[in-house]
Design a protein around this motif. Structure first.
Motif, mmCIF file in Angstrom:
data_model
loop_
_atom_site.group_PDB
_atom_site.id
_atom_site.type_symbol
_atom_site.label_atom_id
_atom_site.label_comp_id
_atom_site.label_asym_id
_atom_site.label_seq_id
_atom_site.Cartn_x
_atom_site.Cartn_y
_atom_site.Cartn_z
ATOM 1 N N THR A 21 81.029 -41.762 84.098
ATOM 2 C CA THR A 21 81.562 -42.608 83.039
ATOM 3 C C THR A 21 80.719 -43.861 82.873
ATOM 4 O OG1 THR A 21 83.108 -43.587 84.607
ATOM 5 C CG2 THR A 21 83.937 -41.808 83.252
ATOM 6 N N LYS A 22 80.188 -44.371 83.968
ATOM 7 C CA LYS A 22 79.310 -45.544 83.874
ATOM 8 C C LYS A 22 77.980 -45.178 83.212
ATOM 9 C CE LYS A 22 81.212 -47.948 87.831
ATOM 10 N NZ LYS A 22 80.986 -48.404 89.206
ATOM 11 N N LYS A 23 77.557 -43.950 83.407
ATOM 12 C CA LYS A 23 76.308 -43.485 82.803
ATOM 13 C C LYS A 23 76.510 -42.980 81.383
ATOM 14 C CE LYS A 23 74.329 -42.089 87.196
ATOM 15 N NZ LYS A 23 73.825 -40.970 87.994
ATOM 16 N N GLU A 24 77.771 -42.977 80.914
ATOM 17 C CA GLU A 24 78.144 -42.505 79.580
ATOM 18 C C GLU A 24 77.611 -41.091 79.316
ATOM 19 O OE1 GLU A 24 77.142 -45.423 76.639
ATOM 20 O OE2 GLU A 24 78.156 -47.011 77.729
ATOM 21 N N LEU A 25 77.914 -40.194 80.225
ATOM 22 C CA LEU A 25 77.492 -38.805 80.124
ATOM 23 C C LEU A 25 78.284 -38.102 79.028
ATOM 24 C CD1 LEU A 25 75.924 -36.366 81.386
ATOM 25 C CD2 LEU A 25 77.988 -35.946 82.704
ATOM 26 N N ASP A 26 77.584 -37.401 78.158
ATOM 27 C CA ASP A 26 78.235 -36.597 77.123
ATOM 28 C C ASP A 26 78.631 -35.265 77.753
ATOM 29 O OD1 ASP A 26 79.168 -35.532 74.780
ATOM 30 O OD2 ASP A 26 77.187 -35.273 73.869
ATOM 31 N N LEU A 27 79.924 -34.936 77.741
ATOM 32 C CA LEU A 27 80.399 -33.720 78.396
ATOM 33 C C LEU A 27 79.823 -32.455 77.765
ATOM 34 C CD1 LEU A 27 84.122 -34.571 79.119
ATOM 35 C CD2 LEU A 27 82.218 -34.522 80.703
ATOM 36 N N ARG A 28 79.470 -32.513 76.511
ATOM 37 C CA ARG A 28 78.880 -31.339 75.860
ATOM 38 C C ARG A 28 77.478 -31.060 76.379
ATOM 39 N NH1 ARG A 28 79.141 -33.254 70.044
ATOM 40 N NH2 ARG A 28 79.362 -35.228 71.100
ATOM 41 N N LYS A 29 76.810 -32.078 76.907
ATOM 42 C CA LYS A 29 75.446 -31.922 77.408
ATOM 43 C C LYS A 29 75.380 -31.873 78.926
ATOM 44 C CE LYS A 29 73.497 -34.285 73.425
ATOM 45 N NZ LYS A 29 72.763 -35.459 72.965
ATOM 46 N N ALA A 30 76.516 -31.892 79.594
ATOM 47 C CA ALA A 30 76.549 -31.910 81.062
ATOM 48 C C ALA A 30 76.167 -30.538 81.622
ATOM 49 C CB ALA A 30 77.936 -32.293 81.548
ATOM 50 N N SER A 31 75.465 -30.561 82.746
ATOM 51 C CA SER A 31 75.096 -29.313 83.404
ATOM 52 C C SER A 31 76.302 -28.765 84.166
ATOM 53 C CB SER A 31 73.938 -29.551 84.369
ATOM 54 O OG SER A 31 74.377 -30.315 85.473
ATOM 55 N N LYS A 32 76.160 -27.571 84.691
ATOM 56 C CA LYS A 32 77.257 -26.953 85.438
ATOM 57 C C LYS A 32 77.566 -27.722 86.719
ATOM 58 C CE LYS A 32 76.808 -22.337 83.632
ATOM 59 N NZ LYS A 32 78.054 -21.952 83.069
ATOM 60 N N VAL A 33 76.546 -28.261 87.354
ATOM 61 C CA VAL A 33 76.755 -29.044 88.570
ATOM 62 C C VAL A 33 77.514 -30.326 88.235
ATOM 63 C CG1 VAL A 33 75.589 -30.317 90.414
ATOM 64 C CG2 VAL A 33 74.715 -28.097 89.693
ATOM 65 N N GLN A 34 77.140 -30.982 87.157
ATOM 66 C CA GLN A 34 77.834 -32.197 86.746
ATOM 67 C C GLN A 34 79.289 -31.899 86.391
ATOM 68 O OE1 GLN A 34 75.098 -33.280 83.635
ATOM 69 N NE2 GLN A 34 74.191 -34.903 84.876
ATOM 70 N N MET A 35 79.532 -30.785 85.722
ATOM 71 C CA MET A 35 80.905 -30.405 85.374
ATOM 72 C C MET A 35 81.708 -30.084 86.625
ATOM 73 S SD MET A 35 81.321 -30.786 82.183
ATOM 74 C CE MET A 35 82.773 -29.869 81.767
ATOM 75 N N ALA A 36 81.073 -29.475 87.615
ATOM 76 C CA ALA A 36 81.757 -29.178 88.872
ATOM 77 C C ALA A 36 82.139 -30.473 89.601
ATOM 78 C CB ALA A 36 80.879 -28.309 89.766
ATOM 79 N N ILE A 37 81.257 -31.460 89.584
ATOM 80 C CA ILE A 37 81.549 -32.746 90.220
ATOM 81 C C ILE A 37 82.695 -33.446 89.493
ATOM 82 C CG2 ILE A 37 80.632 -35.079 90.654
ATOM 83 C CD1 ILE A 37 77.922 -33.724 91.232
ATOM 84 N N ILE A 38 82.690 -33.406 88.180
ATOM 85 C CA ILE A 38 83.774 -34.015 87.396
ATOM 86 C C ILE A 38 85.093 -33.327 87.706
ATOM 87 C CG2 ILE A 38 84.664 -34.328 85.052
ATOM 88 C CD1 ILE A 38 81.678 -34.668 84.205
ATOM 89 N N GLY A 39 85.086 -32.010 87.773
ATOM 90 C CA GLY A 39 86.298 -31.261 88.104
ATOM 91 C C GLY A 39 86.797 -31.565 89.499
#
Length: 50
Positions: A21-39
């Protein structure tokens, strides 16, 4: 017991895992690893609040 464990795990996650959230990551452009960390972070947060 369960709540204390998840609160400690939440503090560890905050120190170790990146904050997207601090990096303002766009969820549509997130990789699978990033999505796993968010989950993972949301699952731990949800269990620490219950």
């Amino acid at each position: 017991m369960k709540k204390k464990f998840f609160k400690a795990l939440s503090k560890l996650n905050k120190k170790v895992l990146p904050s997207y959230t601090k990096k303002e990551l766009d969820l549509r452009k997130a990789s699978k690893v990033q999505m796993a960390i968010i989950g993972w972070k949301s699952w731990v947060t949800r269990n620490s609040l219950d």
